[in-house]
Scaffold this motif. Sequence first.
Motif, PDB file in Angstrom:
ATOM      1  N   PRO A  41     -57.824 -28.898   9.595  1.00 45.65           N
ATOM      2  CA  PRO A  41     -57.522 -28.590  10.998  1.00 45.65           C
ATOM      3  C   PRO A  41     -58.777 -28.266  11.804  1.00 45.65           C
ATOM      4  O   PRO A  41     -58.932 -28.730  12.934  1.00 45.65           O
ATOM      5  CB  PRO A  41     -56.610 -27.369  10.893  1.00 45.65           C
ATOM      6  CG  PRO A  41     -55.968 -27.463   9.555  1.00 45.65           C
ATOM      7  CD  PRO A  41     -56.983 -28.108   8.662  1.00 45.65           C
ATOM      8  N   ALA A  59     -47.725 -30.066   6.250  1.00 45.50           N
ATOM      9  CA  ALA A  59     -48.240 -30.975   7.288  1.00 45.50           C
ATOM     10  C   ALA A  59     -48.039 -30.352   8.675  1.00 45.50           C
ATOM     11  O   ALA A  59     -48.939 -30.370   9.514  1.00 45.50           O
ATOM     12  CB  ALA A  59     -47.534 -32.323   7.199  1.00 45.50           C
ATOM     13  N   PHE A  63     -54.462 -26.975  13.762  1.00 45.25           N
ATOM     14  CA  PHE A  63     -55.367 -27.865  14.491  1.00 45.25           C
ATOM     15  C   PHE A  63     -55.207 -27.627  15.995  1.00 45.25           C
ATOM     16  O   PHE A  63     -56.190 -27.411  16.722  1.00 45.25           O
ATOM     17  CB  PHE A  63     -55.059 -29.322  14.116  1.00 45.25           C
ATOM     18  CG  PHE A  63     -55.528 -30.347  15.115  1.00 45.25           C
ATOM     19  CD1 PHE A  63     -56.875 -30.532  15.366  1.00 45.25           C
ATOM     20  CD2 PHE A  63     -54.597 -31.125  15.794  1.00 45.25           C
ATOM     21  CE1 PHE A  63     -57.298 -31.474  16.279  1.00 45.25           C
ATOM     22  CE2 PHE A  63     -55.015 -32.071  16.714  1.00 45.25           C
ATOM     23  CZ  PHE A  63     -56.375 -32.242  16.971  1.00 45.25           C
ATOM     24  N   GLU A  64     -53.952 -27.627  16.456  1.00 43.13           N
ATOM     25  CA  GLU A  64     -53.722 -27.436  17.898  1.00 43.13           C
ATOM     26  C   GLU A  64     -54.148 -26.047  18.363  1.00 43.13           C
ATOM     27  O   GLU A  64     -54.747 -25.884  19.427  1.00 43.13           O
ATOM     28  CB  GLU A  64     -52.243 -27.687  18.230  1.00 43.13           C
ATOM     29  CG  GLU A  64     -51.879 -29.163  18.101  1.00 43.13           C
ATOM     30  CD  GLU A  64     -50.371 -29.417  18.160  1.00 43.13           C
ATOM     31  OE1 GLU A  64     -49.626 -28.468  18.471  1.00 43.13           O
ATOM     32  OE2 GLU A  64     -49.961 -30.561  17.880  1.00 43.13           O
ATOM     33  N   ALA A  86     -50.566 -27.587   9.153  1.00 44.68           N
ATOM     34  CA  ALA A  86     -51.919 -28.096   9.404  1.00 44.68           C
ATOM     35  C   ALA A  86     -52.049 -28.550  10.861  1.00 44.68           C
ATOM     36  O   ALA A  86     -53.031 -28.258  11.540  1.00 44.68           O
ATOM     37  CB  ALA A  86     -52.243 -29.231   8.441  1.00 44.68           C
ATOM     38  N   ARG A  87     -51.016 -29.259  11.348  1.00 42.16           N
ATOM     39  CA  ARG A  87     -51.042 -29.692  12.756  1.00 42.16           C
ATOM     40  C   ARG A  87     -51.045 -28.504  13.699  1.00 42.16           C
ATOM     41  O   ARG A  87     -51.774 -28.465  14.679  1.00 42.16           O
ATOM     42  CB  ARG A  87     -49.832 -30.593  13.052  1.00 42.16           C
ATOM     43  CG  ARG A  87     -50.076 -32.065  12.792  1.00 42.16           C
ATOM     44  CD  ARG A  87     -48.977 -32.907  13.419  1.00 42.16           C
ATOM     45  NE  ARG A  87     -47.671 -32.529  12.908  1.00 42.16           N
ATOM     46  CZ  ARG A  87     -47.105 -33.069  11.815  1.00 42.16           C
ATOM     47  NH1 ARG A  87     -47.742 -34.009  11.154  1.00 42.16           N
ATOM     48  NH2 ARG A  87     -45.927 -32.666  11.404  1.00 42.16           N
ATOM     49  N   GLY A 128     -52.154 -33.742   9.493  1.00 42.50           N
ATOM     50  CA  GLY A 128     -50.883 -33.585   8.789  1.00 42.50           C
ATOM     51  C   GLY A 128     -50.854 -34.355   7.479  1.00 42.50           C
ATOM     52  O   GLY A 128     -50.265 -33.912   6.494  1.00 42.50           O
ATOM     53  N   GLU A 137     -56.448 -24.255  17.089  1.00 43.30           N
ATOM     54  CA  GLU A 137     -57.904 -24.217  17.056  1.00 43.30           C
ATOM     55  C   GLU A 137     -58.492 -24.906  18.291  1.00 43.30           C
ATOM     56  O   GLU A 137     -59.483 -24.451  18.861  1.00 43.30           O
ATOM     57  CB  GLU A 137     -58.370 -24.899  15.763  1.00 43.30           C
ATOM     58  CG  GLU A 137     -59.745 -24.537  15.310  1.00 43.30           C
ATOM     59  CD  GLU A 137     -59.930 -23.048  15.125  1.00 43.30           C
ATOM     60  OE1 GLU A 137     -61.023 -22.588  15.433  1.00 43.30           O
ATOM     61  OE2 GLU A 137     -58.974 -22.348  14.711  1.00 43.30           O
ATOM     62  N   VAL A 138     -57.864 -25.993  18.712  1.00 46.70           N
ATOM     63  CA  VAL A 138     -58.307 -26.685  19.922  1.00 46.70           C
ATOM     64  C   VAL A 138     -58.120 -25.778  21.137  1.00 46.70           C
ATOM     65  O   VAL A 138     -59.040 -25.598  21.950  1.00 46.70           O
ATOM     66  CB  VAL A 138     -57.543 -28.012  20.124  1.00 46.70           C
ATOM     67  CG1 VAL A 138     -57.842 -28.603  21.504  1.00 46.70           C
ATOM     68  CG2 VAL A 138     -57.913 -29.020  19.043  1.00 46.70           C
TER      69      VAL A 138
END
Lengths: 324, 324
Positions: free
Chosen positions: B311, A269, A276-277, A272-273, B305, A279-280
Amino acid sequence: MDVTALAQSVTHGDRRALARAITLVESAREDHRTQARALVAEGAKAGRQALRIGLSGTPGVGKSTFIEAFGCLLTAQGLRVAVLAVDPSSARSGGSILGDKTRMERLSREPLAFIRPSPSQTHLGGVARRTREAVALCEAAGFDVVLIETVGVGQSETMVAEMCDLFLLLLAPAGGDELQGVKRGIMEMADLILVNKADGDLKPAALRTQADYAGALRLLRRRPQDPDGFPKALTVSALELQGLQAAWAEMQVLADWRRAQGHWASRRADQARHWFEEEVRHGLLASLNRDPVKGLMQRLGAEVGQGGRTPDDAAAELLTLLGR
Amino acid sequence: MDVTALAQSVTHGDRRALARAITLVESAREDHRTQARALVAEGAKAGRQALRIGLSGTPGVGKSTFIEAFGCLLTAQGLRVAVLAVDPSSARSGGSILGDKTRMERLSREPLAFIRPSPSQTHLGGVARRTREAVALCEAAGFDVVLIETVGVGQSETMVAEMCDLFLLLLAPAGGDELQGVKRGIMEMADLILVNKADGDLKPAALRTQADYAGALRLLRRRPQDPDGFPKALTVSALELQGLQAAWAEMQVLADWRRAQGHWASRRADQARHWFEEEVRHGLLASLNRDPVKGLMQRLGAEVGQGGRTPDDAAAELLTLLGR
């Protein structure tokens, strides 16, 4: 391209579909990116998880030989094994770690194995995304183990560790004084240190190196994600196929413990977070290289260069125009 | 606060106003940032340029002693000298390089000198902006020379070099085998290498070290911004005040040549553009930490998550919402 159909072929275990899917995630084309995202999301619906193992080691420690031997050990047990390579330097050197499969001839002939060389990429951000998506596709395809190989240069290790469940550091036998050659940061990421080439003349040196690292690992702070006795240092001989089964047993002990304790899921988890961040952030900065922002930046940059305004003043104007 | 009045006091050479202005640019408060930007822009109207000299060296090479001696040499010639410190580590160590002025007692009593210690800052982006703006304010205040001191740790050197006209590397005498201790990247940034402590027992070692580095510098590719013979390695003794005038003469030769050839102006323009772009990137990423984007990121991050989405898929949604 019919993304849903491709995703189905991947999840049904079609190798050529998997290879095509990875080629798609490697593409930098904008329309390909959209398709790749849909493909990965579609594949994720299968809900499959592989054991993701990161493997690092400087050139010369025998990574290819180890992967070949270790991969064949796993396939012999009926496990499906995918091997991916991360080589941020390949753009420079023109080659790639797994440039030709001939270096893993036996494994590449195994029906249960899938080997994907590292593509030439110029920047680590792109390499990270491509690798992460390729890992996800291999999981969707039903592989039991995904091995992610990288070279021992620091930044790429951190990146690979951020997408793995276990991280292995492969070393060659050496004098005790070379212990410092391994960056502390990389040692702290390792779940298992494997001293390779524990055969023939090098065996005594391998045992000494293993003992040195075992001692050094004991000095590290115990991590919450580790059961007693981990991280460990072991000797292996990829050449003589010694110690590989023992190393695999340790990996399973560790993975089982982490699954049972909930560390596995919480780490996935967190990862993945993190991606994500990342990638942003990556996407936000990439937007500066696209018109009309790009042109605006060039115009303001020229004004700043001519001394017409301060860097911060111009930056504030641009950020306001961007709504930030 | 009346920014225009403060800027006027600064350009009229009011020391307390300068100190207050630097305190303003060091503040992280949003309203202070706006005022600081206006202040720097106002000061820039004076159109003054100092000779900006970056100075790097690992702890123990005698940076403070050198700055004290060199600074006094300049003020004795009627030059106005400002000294700023960059210490990205000071947040951790709790101290700062120029923590107390007592380490430069003589220089701090000179009416033509201005010394500003490094503030505690946690991240390099903030340190860069604060230092850059402080340099600009010292220029607006009419200083002839601005010395920017940093520790020899790599990233901060690159940053300081990006805001200087000349870059000095201060070294201590050492055996020839320690040459590799200086990172190649830092050596390539240096315009002058000064081997300090060329006095007493250490003098022979200092001369040897100077010769070693002179040899190493000759192996580097000639840079377009250098006249014949540069970069150079010299010996100095900050303790016995030896070689400082010679070093200053070399700096002037270099600065004059670069001014005449146009390298000075083009480098300043490049630097201004670089900081403009850095500031835009920094501001763009900082916008992710402000609501409503921050809250949105947390919500999407939680979904990612929990495995509800990939993501990249979540990142694409956020970027679309941001209009990127």
